[in-house]
Motif scaffolding. Structure first.
Motif, PDB file in Angstrom:
ATOM      1  N   TYR A  18       0.864  -1.175   0.000  1.00 21.45           N
ATOM      2  CA  TYR A  18       0.000   0.000   0.000  1.00 21.45           C
ATOM      3  C   TYR A  18       0.900   1.223   0.000  1.00 21.45           C
ATOM      4  O   TYR A  18       2.086   1.144   0.306  1.00 21.45           O
ATOM      5  CB  TYR A  18      -0.944   0.015   1.218  1.00 21.45           C
ATOM      6  CG  TYR A  18      -0.229   0.211   2.538  1.00 21.45           C
ATOM      7  CD1 TYR A  18      -0.082   1.469   3.112  1.00 21.45           C
ATOM      8  CD2 TYR A  18       0.302  -0.880   3.223  1.00 21.45           C
ATOM      9  CE1 TYR A  18       0.582   1.644   4.313  1.00 21.45           C
ATOM     10  CE2 TYR A  18       0.958  -0.713   4.423  1.00 21.45           C
ATOM     11  CZ  TYR A  18       1.094   0.548   4.969  1.00 21.45           C
ATOM     12  OH  TYR A  18       1.752   0.721   6.157  1.00 21.45           O
ATOM     13  N   GLU A  19       0.325   2.344  -0.383  1.00 20.52           N
ATOM     14  CA  GLU A  19       1.029   3.612  -0.331  1.00 20.52           C
ATOM     15  C   GLU A  19       0.339   4.472   0.714  1.00 20.52           C
ATOM     16  O   GLU A  19      -0.836   4.276   1.008  1.00 20.52           O
ATOM     17  CB  GLU A  19       0.984   4.287  -1.700  1.00 20.52           C
ATOM     18  CG  GLU A  19       1.688   3.466  -2.772  1.00 20.52           C
ATOM     19  CD  GLU A  19       1.439   4.005  -4.165  1.00 20.52           C
ATOM     20  OE1 GLU A  19       2.318   4.701  -4.683  1.00 20.52           O
ATOM     21  OE2 GLU A  19       0.349   3.729  -4.710  1.00 20.52           O
ATOM     22  N   ALA A  20       1.067   5.397   1.275  1.00 24.35           N
ATOM     23  CA  ALA A  20       0.488   6.313   2.263  1.00 24.35           C
ATOM     24  C   ALA A  20       0.542   7.727   1.691  1.00 24.35           C
ATOM     25  O   ALA A  20       1.512   8.101   1.033  1.00 24.35           O
ATOM     26  CB  ALA A  20       1.257   6.243   3.580  1.00 24.35           C
ATOM     27  N   LEU A  21      -0.507   8.481   1.932  1.00 25.11           N
ATOM     28  CA  LEU A  21      -0.582   9.848   1.428  1.00 25.11           C
ATOM     29  C   LEU A  21      -0.205  10.828   2.536  1.00 25.11           C
ATOM     30  O   LEU A  21      -0.745  10.775   3.636  1.00 25.11           O
ATOM     31  CB  LEU A  21      -1.998  10.154   0.931  1.00 25.11           C
ATOM     32  CG  LEU A  21      -2.223  11.552   0.350  1.00 25.11           C
ATOM     33  CD1 LEU A  21      -1.382  11.763  -0.906  1.00 25.11           C
ATOM     34  CD2 LEU A  21      -3.699  11.752   0.035  1.00 25.11           C
ATOM     35  N   SER A  22       0.722  11.711   2.229  1.00 30.27           N
ATOM     36  CA  SER A  22       1.148  12.774   3.138  1.00 30.27           C
ATOM     37  C   SER A  22       0.713  14.095   2.507  1.00 30.27           C
ATOM     38  O   SER A  22       1.129  14.427   1.399  1.00 30.27           O
ATOM     39  CB  SER A  22       2.671  12.720   3.310  1.00 30.27           C
ATOM     40  OG  SER A  22       3.119  13.756   4.147  1.00 30.27           O
ATOM     41  N   TYR A  23      -0.124  14.843   3.218  1.00 33.78           N
ATOM     42  CA  TYR A  23      -0.706  16.076   2.667  1.00 33.78           C
ATOM     43  C   TYR A  23      -1.197  16.936   3.825  1.00 33.78           C
ATOM     44  O   TYR A  23      -1.140  16.525   4.982  1.00 33.78           O
ATOM     45  CB  TYR A  23      -1.875  15.731   1.736  1.00 33.78           C
ATOM     46  CG  TYR A  23      -3.079  15.171   2.465  1.00 33.78           C
ATOM     47  CD1 TYR A  23      -4.235  15.922   2.617  1.00 33.78           C
ATOM     48  CD2 TYR A  23      -3.050  13.898   3.046  1.00 33.78           C
ATOM     49  CE1 TYR A  23      -5.339  15.415   3.307  1.00 33.78           C
ATOM     50  CE2 TYR A  23      -4.132  13.395   3.722  1.00 33.78           C
ATOM     51  CZ  TYR A  23      -5.272  14.152   3.861  1.00 33.78           C
ATOM     52  OH  TYR A  23      -6.342  13.663   4.548  1.00 33.78           O
ATOM     53  N   ARG A  71      -5.707   1.839  -7.027  1.00 34.50           N
ATOM     54  CA  ARG A  71      -4.478   2.100  -6.294  1.00 34.50           C
ATOM     55  C   ARG A  71      -4.807   1.972  -4.817  1.00 34.50           C
ATOM     56  O   ARG A  71      -5.804   2.514  -4.356  1.00 34.50           O
ATOM     57  CB  ARG A  71      -4.007   3.516  -6.630  1.00 34.50           C
ATOM     58  CG  ARG A  71      -2.634   3.858  -6.160  1.00 34.50           C
ATOM     59  CD  ARG A  71      -2.205   5.203  -6.718  1.00 34.50           C
ATOM     60  NE  ARG A  71      -0.771   5.377  -6.547  1.00 34.50           N
ATOM     61  CZ  ARG A  71      -0.086   6.397  -7.000  1.00 34.50           C
ATOM     62  NH1 ARG A  71      -0.712   7.367  -7.655  1.00 34.50           N
ATOM     63  NH2 ARG A  71       1.207   6.483  -6.795  1.00 34.50           N
ATOM     64  N   THR A  72      -3.984   1.284  -4.066  1.00 34.35           N
ATOM     65  CA  THR A  72      -4.218   1.108  -2.639  1.00 34.35           C
ATOM     66  C   THR A  72      -3.439   2.171  -1.878  1.00 34.35           C
ATOM     67  O   THR A  72      -2.211   2.149  -1.850  1.00 34.35           O
ATOM     68  CB  THR A  72      -3.792  -0.307  -2.184  1.00 34.35           C
ATOM     69  OG1 THR A  72      -4.509  -1.268  -2.966  1.00 34.35           O
ATOM     70  CG2 THR A  72      -4.104  -0.516  -0.711  1.00 34.35           C
ATOM     71  N   ILE A  73      -4.182   3.102  -1.294  1.00 36.65           N
ATOM     72  CA  ILE A  73      -3.566   4.234  -0.598  1.00 36.65           C
ATOM     73  C   ILE A  73      -4.169   4.351   0.800  1.00 36.65           C
ATOM     74  O   ILE A  73      -5.391   4.338   0.956  1.00 36.65           O
ATOM     75  CB  ILE A  73      -3.799   5.561  -1.354  1.00 36.65           C
ATOM     76  CG1 ILE A  73      -3.284   5.474  -2.785  1.00 36.65           C
ATOM     77  CG2 ILE A  73      -3.137   6.720  -0.616  1.00 36.65           C
ATOM     78  CD1 ILE A  73      -3.587   6.698  -3.634  1.00 36.65           C
ATOM     79  N   TRP A  74      -3.319   4.496   1.787  1.00 39.89           N
ATOM     80  CA  TRP A  74      -3.769   4.770   3.144  1.00 39.89           C
ATOM     81  C   TRP A  74      -3.852   6.291   3.281  1.00 39.89           C
ATOM     82  O   TRP A  74      -2.873   7.006   3.057  1.00 39.89           O
ATOM     83  CB  TRP A  74      -2.794   4.191   4.184  1.00 39.89           C
ATOM     84  CG  TRP A  74      -3.265   4.375   5.585  1.00 39.89           C
ATOM     85  CD1 TRP A  74      -4.053   3.541   6.300  1.00 39.89           C
ATOM     86  CD2 TRP A  74      -2.996   5.496   6.432  1.00 39.89           C
ATOM     87  NE1 TRP A  74      -4.293   4.057   7.544  1.00 39.89           N
ATOM     88  CE2 TRP A  74      -3.660   5.264   7.643  1.00 39.89           C
ATOM     89  CE3 TRP A  74      -2.270   6.668   6.282  1.00 39.89           C
ATOM     90  CZ2 TRP A  74      -3.616   6.157   8.709  1.00 39.89           C
ATOM     91  CZ3 TRP A  74      -2.227   7.564   7.333  1.00 39.89           C
ATOM     92  CH2 TRP A  74      -2.892   7.298   8.532  1.00 39.89           C
ATOM     93  N   ALA A 102       4.673   1.349   4.559  1.00 39.54           N
ATOM     94  CA  ALA A 102       4.133   1.670   3.235  1.00 39.54           C
ATOM     95  C   ALA A 102       5.164   1.388   2.152  1.00 39.54           C
ATOM     96  O   ALA A 102       6.357   1.638   2.330  1.00 39.54           O
ATOM     97  CB  ALA A 102       3.707   3.135   3.185  1.00 39.54           C
ATOM     98  N   TRP A 103       4.681   0.869   1.039  1.00 37.05           N
ATOM     99  CA  TRP A 103       5.548   0.610  -0.106  1.00 37.05           C
ATOM    100  C   TRP A 103       6.188   1.917  -0.582  1.00 37.05           C
ATOM    101  O   TRP A 103       7.340   1.968  -0.956  1.00 37.05           O
ATOM    102  CB  TRP A 103       4.719  -0.055  -1.196  1.00 37.05           C
ATOM    103  CG  TRP A 103       5.474  -0.351  -2.443  1.00 37.05           C
ATOM    104  CD1 TRP A 103       6.442  -1.293  -2.606  1.00 37.05           C
ATOM    105  CD2 TRP A 103       5.327   0.298  -3.703  1.00 37.05           C
ATOM    106  NE1 TRP A 103       6.906  -1.274  -3.894  1.00 37.05           N
ATOM    107  CE2 TRP A 103       6.236  -0.296  -4.588  1.00 37.05           C
ATOM    108  CE3 TRP A 103       4.511   1.326  -4.162  1.00 37.05           C
ATOM    109  CZ2 TRP A 103       6.352   0.099  -5.912  1.00 37.05           C
ATOM    110  CZ3 TRP A 103       4.631   1.710  -5.483  1.00 37.05           C
ATOM    111  CH2 TRP A 103       5.545   1.100  -6.331  1.00 37.05           C
ATOM    112  N   SER A 104       5.392   2.998  -0.529  1.00 35.84           N
ATOM    113  CA  SER A 104       5.914   4.338  -0.804  1.00 35.84           C
ATOM    114  C   SER A 104       5.015   5.356  -0.116  1.00 35.84           C
ATOM    115  O   SER A 104       3.889   5.047   0.248  1.00 35.84           O
ATOM    116  CB  SER A 104       5.985   4.622  -2.313  1.00 35.84           C
ATOM    117  OG  SER A 104       4.698   4.761  -2.857  1.00 35.84           O
TER     118      SER A 104
END
Length: 163
Positions: A18-23, A71-74, A102-104
């Motif tokens: 999964y990917e993680a979103l930073s915002y 897309r798998t996003i946390w 997280a993968w990225s």
């Protein structure tokens, strides 16, 4: 197109891709203090249930979604029930693990502005530290790093732990 999500309940130790979103939650295009109201909609699951998210979260998701596949996003504001204090407290304790596993980590700085393309190009080039920047290059970098994203203390954890 509308935003649409499928929620997956996973155990962190067994979920690797999964990917993680930073915002930032706030949409700083809307004003000095930013708009943190949940005024945008993401539809969830097969019945298209409504979940309200901030405008900046919606912009980030629109920017990073793939046009032709899922897309798998946390995303914290979606994956954590913000109305449940116990869940928020528990999830905050897991943030280090969430970003480290997280993968990225996808960083969303906000919408492009007049000189942001120049600044991002300079960062992509990874110019040596001894390089001198023109005044317009230096100005573009200053403008980029003045964005509200960089004032968040959480970015240290989110970005430093990223693979």
């Amino acid at each position: 197109d509308p935003l649409h999500a499928t929620l997956q309940r996973r155990q962190l130790r067994n979920f690797a891709h999964y990917e993680a979103l930073s915002y930032t939650w706030a949409d700083h295009d809307a004003g000095q203090n930013g708009d943190t109201s949940k005024s945008e909609v993401i539809y969830v699951e097969d019945f298209w249930d409504v979940l309200y998210i901030t405008s900046n979260c919606a912009k980030a998701l629109r920017r990073v979604r793939y046009p032709d596949r899922s897309r798998t996003i946390w995303v914290d504001s979606i994956c954590i029930n913000q109305d449940n204090n116990d869940e928020c407290s528990h999830q905050v304790q897991l943030m280090r693990q969430i970003y480290a596993n997280a993968w990225s980590v996808i960083v969303y700085l906000g919408a492009a502005s007049g000189d942001s393309d120049l600044a991002m190009g300079l960062l992509r080039r990874k110019a040596p530290r001894h390089s001198k920047f023109t005044s317009s290059e230096a100005s573009s970098l200053k403008s980029l790093f003045s964005r509200p994203y960089f004032s968040r203390i959480w970015i240290v954890q989110e970005v430093a732990l990223a693979k």
